[in-house]
Design an enzyme around this catalytic site. Structure first.
Site, short mmCIF file in Angstrom:
data_model
loop_
_atom_site.label_atom_id
_atom_site.label_comp_id
_atom_site.label_asym_id
_atom_site.label_seq_id
_atom_site.Cartn_x
_atom_site.Cartn_y
_atom_site.Cartn_z
N VAL A 224 -5.86 8.20 -34.16
CA VAL A 224 -7.61 8.02 -34.23
C VAL A 224 -8.19 9.20 -34.01
O VAL A 224 -9.37 9.93 -34.71
CB VAL A 224 -8.04 6.96 -34.31
CG1 VAL A 224 -9.75 6.67 -34.49
CG2 VAL A 224 -7.00 5.63 -35.03
N GLU B 38 -12.00 3.46 -38.03
CA GLU B 38 -11.42 4.47 -39.41
C GLU B 38 -10.63 3.54 -40.28
O GLU B 38 -10.53 2.45 -39.87
CB GLU B 38 -10.83 4.60 -38.44
CG GLU B 38 -9.60 4.40 -37.45
CD GLU B 38 -7.96 4.48 -38.37
OE1 GLU B 38 -7.85 4.75 -39.21
OE2 GLU B 38 -7.28 3.50 -37.42
N PHE B 39 -10.48 3.78 -41.54
CA PHE B 39 -9.63 3.76 -42.39
C PHE B 39 -8.80 4.96 -42.73
O PHE B 39 -8.34 5.44 -44.24
CB PHE B 39 -10.37 3.12 -43.92
CG PHE B 39 -11.41 2.64 -43.37
CD1 PHE B 39 -10.76 1.41 -43.48
CD2 PHE B 39 -12.71 1.90 -43.07
CE1 PHE B 39 -11.65 -0.05 -43.39
CE2 PHE B 39 -13.42 1.44 -42.59
CZ PHE B 39 -12.81 -0.25 -42.51
N LYS C 190 -11.84 -4.06 -41.36
CA LYS C 190 -10.78 -3.31 -40.87
C LYS C 190 -9.89 -4.11 -41.29
O LYS C 190 -8.51 -3.51 -41.78
CB LYS C 190 -10.99 -3.17 -39.88
CG LYS C 190 -8.99 -2.08 -39.67
CD LYS C 190 -9.35 -0.86 -39.48
CE LYS C 190 -8.23 -0.39 -38.98
NZ LYS C 190 -8.13 1.11 -40.18
N ALA D 155 -9.11 -6.78 -43.51
CA ALA D 155 -8.93 -7.63 -44.26
C ALA D 155 -8.32 -6.63 -45.37
O ALA D 155 -7.00 -6.59 -45.76
CB ALA D 155 -9.77 -8.24 -44.69
N VAL E 133 11.98 0.23 -48.67
CA VAL E 133 12.78 -0.52 -47.48
C VAL E 133 11.71 -1.57 -46.83
O VAL E 133 11.80 -1.84 -45.85
CB VAL E 133 13.56 0.50 -46.83
CG1 VAL E 133 14.84 0.94 -47.61
CG2 VAL E 133 12.56 1.39 -46.09
N PHE F 100 7.08 -0.99 -45.24
CA PHE F 100 6.06 -0.58 -44.84
C PHE F 100 5.74 -0.32 -43.08
O PHE F 100 7.24 -1.67 -42.84
CB PHE F 100 4.43 -1.27 -44.85
CG PHE F 100 4.32 -2.74 -44.23
CD1 PHE F 100 3.79 -2.89 -44.11
CD2 PHE F 100 4.24 -3.55 -45.57
CE1 PHE F 100 4.10 -4.60 -42.48
CE2 PHE F 100 4.18 -4.63 -45.23
CZ PHE F 100 3.91 -4.95 -44.00
N CYS G 166 -0.60 0.33 -37.61
CA CYS G 166 -1.66 -0.74 -38.46
C CYS G 166 -1.85 -2.24 -38.67
O CYS G 166 -1.47 -3.38 -38.83
CB CYS G 166 -2.06 -0.14 -38.85
SG CYS G 166 -2.77 1.26 -37.76
N ARG H 230 13.28 5.16 -51.01
CA ARG H 230 12.01 5.32 -50.99
C ARG H 230 12.18 5.66 -52.25
O ARG H 230 11.28 6.24 -53.02
CB ARG H 230 11.51 6.50 -49.77
CG ARG H 230 11.66 6.16 -48.88
CD ARG H 230 10.60 4.81 -48.85
NE ARG H 230 10.83 4.64 -47.05
CZ ARG H 230 9.60 3.88 -46.37
NH1 ARG H 230 8.13 3.64 -47.10
NH2 ARG H 230 9.47 3.94 -45.30
#
Length: 494
Positions: A15, A161-162, A220, A222, A270, A272, A276, A444
Site C-alpha cells: 500500500v 485504499e481500494f 473498506k 464492506a 480455485v 480467492f 485483504c 483459472r
C-alpha cells in the site's frame, strides 16, 4: 495549516510504496518520504530490484526517486518534518488470544501512534491507510490525547485504499473513488479538506467522497466483503455446473449482462486469495459477533467457507483423474501468486493446493514468472507433507526456471494463476514431453479457447465449472476427508 510540503508514510509495503510513489509523481512540489523499520525492504526500494512487482511501478519510482520521493529507515526525522503522516503498516489477523483467527491485530498501528506522539511536534494530520476495524481511529486519537504535549496537536483521518494488486498504479491514477473520513468538527472538516486538496491534483472532485470516520472504516471492510461474496457466489454455481452439464462461464455471462448485477468478479476459479479478502471478511465476522449480531456473522462466514470448499474440492479431482494416486508422480504447478501481474502469494490458493498434493506424496515442480524461489520455499515450509517428516517435504518440491522445465516428464499440469503467458505456451511441445495419459487441470479457466486443440493433441482437460468429457472417477469423492486448516507451522530447512 499552510500548504502541504511534506508527507511521510510509515510502512513500505504493497500500500505505502505504490500510493506514495504516485502522490510524488502527481504532486511534484511535495516531498514524499516512505519509512520502514525493515532495512532490507528500504534498500530494495532504493535499488533497481523493487521489493514488489506491480506493472508501471518501476517507471514511477525511477522517475521520482531522489527528486521528491525518498525511502528511509529514519522514521523519527520523517515524522517530525511531515505535515501529513500516512500509517500503512500491516494489520494481520490475530493468531492467538481473544478473536484468534478473525480479529485484526492492531499492534503495529498502536506502535505507530505511540511513536508519532513521542517524536512529533506542531500540527499533524495522521491518516489511516491500513485496513482497520471500525473505531480504530478512535483508539489512535485516544493514544494521542493521552500523550499530548503543549506544542503538539493532531487530527486523525481514515483514507482506506481500494487498490487491486496487478492494477494498483492505474487504480491510483484513475480511481473509482477516494474515500476520506474524519471528525464532524470544524477542525476535522479542515483536515479532510487538506487531504482532499492533495488528491484533487489529479482526481475529479466528484470522485472524492467524504464521510465520518466510522463510515469510512466500515466501507473498506464492506467493499472487500461484497467482492469476496461475488467470487464465492459464482464458485458455488461452478460446482453445480460441473454436475449438471452447464458451463459456469456461460452462466456468468448471462448473469453479468444484467445491469443490476454487472460482470465484474464473476470469474470462477480455485478460490480467492491475497492479503485483504479473507482477512477483512473474518474481521467483519468478528465485529458482528462482538456486537451481538450472530445472524449477520454467520452470513459473512459462509463466504469464507465457500472459498475453502472451492479449494478443497479441486484437489480430489486431480487425485481421482490420476488413477486415485499421485504418490511419487511429477505434477507441474503453473502459477504461485494469488493472481496475475503480482508477486504476492499471501493466501494464494496455490499454497493450499500444493499442501494437499504434498500430503498425497506428489512431487511438485512449480513455476511462476514473478514469485521468487525464496518466497515459494518460505510459503511451503509451512506446508510439510508430514509434520513428523519435514525432510520428506523438502524432497517433494522443486522450483522450475521456466514452464517447459516444470512440465517435462510430468503426469499432469495444474494451472493455479491466470498469467497470460500460460495461454501462449507450445502445448504440442509440452504434450510430447509428458507422460501419457497427460492431464491439464485449468483452475483459472484461461485455456477455454484451447480446449478443443488440447484434446486433439491428446490431453485430458479438467476445468472449473464445466464438464468437458465424460469419465469414470477412480474413487468416491474425498472432499470431506481433506483437511483445509492452515498448514502446520513447523518450518522446513529448504
Amino acid at each position: 495549516m499552510g500548504p502541504v510540503r511534506r508527507i511521510c508514510c510509515i510502512g513500505a509495503g504493497y500500500v505505502g510504496g505504490p500510493t506514495c510513489s504516485v502522490i510524488a509523481q502527481m504532486c511534484p512540489e511535495i516531498t514524499v518520504t516512505v519509512v520502514d523499520i525493515n532495512e532490507e525492504r528500504i534498500q530494495a526500494w532504493n535499488s533497481e530490484q523493487l521489493p514488489i512487482f506491480e506493472p508501471g511501478l518501476q517507471e514511477v519510482v525511477e522517475a521520482q526517486r531522489g527528486v521528491n520521493l525518498f525511502f528511509s529507515t529514519d522514521i523519527d526525522q520523517a515524522v517530525r518534518e511531515a505535515d501529513i503522516i500516512f500509517i500503512s503498516v500491516n494489520t494481520p489477523t490475530k493468531t492467538f488470544g481473544l478473536g484468534k483467527g478473525r480479529a485484526a491485530d492492531l499492534k503495529y498501528i498502536e506502535a505507530c501512534a505511540r511513536r508519532i506522539a513521542q517524536v512529533a511536534t506542531g500540527y499533524k494530520i495522521v491518516v489511516e491507510k491500513s485496513t482497520v476495524p471500525v473505531r480504530a481511529a478512535e483508539s489512535i486519537q485516544r493514544i494521542f490525547s493521552a500523550n499530548t504535549k503543549s506544542n503538539l496537536s493532531f487530527q486523525v483521518l481514515s483514507n482506506p485504499e481500494f487498490l487491486a494488486e496487478g492494477t494498483a498504479i492505474s487504480d491510483l491514477k484513475n480511481p473509482d473513488r477516494v474515500l476520506i473520513g474524519g471528525d464532524e468538527t470544524p477542525e476535522g472538516q479542515r483536515a479532510i479538506e487538506t487531504l482532499s486538496s492533495i488528491y484533487m491534483r489529479w482526481v475529479p472532485q466528484t470522485r472524492i467522497i467524504t464521510t465520518n470516520t466510522w463510515s469510512s472504516e466500515l466501507s473498506k471492510l464492506a467493499a472487500n466483503a461484497f467482492l469476496a461474496q461475488r467470487i464465492s457466489s459464482i464458485n458455488s454455481i461452478s460446482a453445480l455446473c460441473e454436475v449438471t452439464g452447464a458451463d459456469v462461464e456461460e452462466v456468468a455471462h448471462a448473469i453479468g449482462t444484467d445491469q443490476r448485477i454487472g460482470n465484474r468478479f464473476l470469474k470462477a476459479s480455485v478460490g480467492f486469495g491475497g492479503s485483504c479478502f479473507q482477512k477483512d471478511v473474518l474481521n467483519l465476522v468478528y465485529l458482528c459477533e462482538a456486537l451481538n449480531l450472530p445472524e449477520v456473522a454467520r452470513y459473512w462466514q459462509q463466504v469464507i467457507e465457500i472459498n475453502e470448499y472451492q479449494r478443497r474440492r479441486f484437489a480430489p479431482r486431480i487425485v481421482s483423474c490420476l488413477f486415485n494416486t499421485v504418490t511419487d508422480k511429477k505434477i507441474a504447478l503453473l502459477g504461485f501468486a494469488f493472481k496475475k501481474d503480482t508477486g504476492d502469494t499471501r493466501e494464494s490458493s496455490s499454497i493450499y493446493i500444493s499442501k494437499y498434493l504434498m500430503d498425497e506424496g506428489a512431487h511438485l515442480h512449480i513455476y511462476d514468472p514473478k514469485v521468487k524461489k525464496e518466497q515459494i520455499v518460505q510459503d511451503l515450509s509451512h506446508s510439510t507433507a508430514s509434520a513428523e517428516e519435514p525432510e520428506r517435504g523438502l524432497s517433494l518440491v522443486s522450483i522450475a526456471s521456466d514452464p517447459y522445465e516444470a512440465c517435462d516428464n510430468a503426469h499432469a499440469i495444474v494451472i493455479c494463476t491466470e498469467w497470460d503467458i500460460f495461454k501462449e505456451l507450445d502445448y504440442e511441445r509440452i504434450y510430447q514431453a509428458m507422460l501419457k495419459p497427460a492431464f491439464i487441470f485449468d483452475g483459472r479457466r484461461i485455456l477455454d479457447s484451447l480446449h478443443g486443440r488440447l484434446q486433439q493433441l491428446g490431453f485430458q482437460v479438467e476445468t472449473i465449472g464445466k464438464r468437458i468429457s465424460q469419465r469414470i472417477p477412480f474413487a468416491a469423492s474425498t472432499i470431506a476427508q481433506l483437511n483445509l486448516q492452515a498448514p502446520p507451522l513447523k518450518k522446513l530447512k529448504l
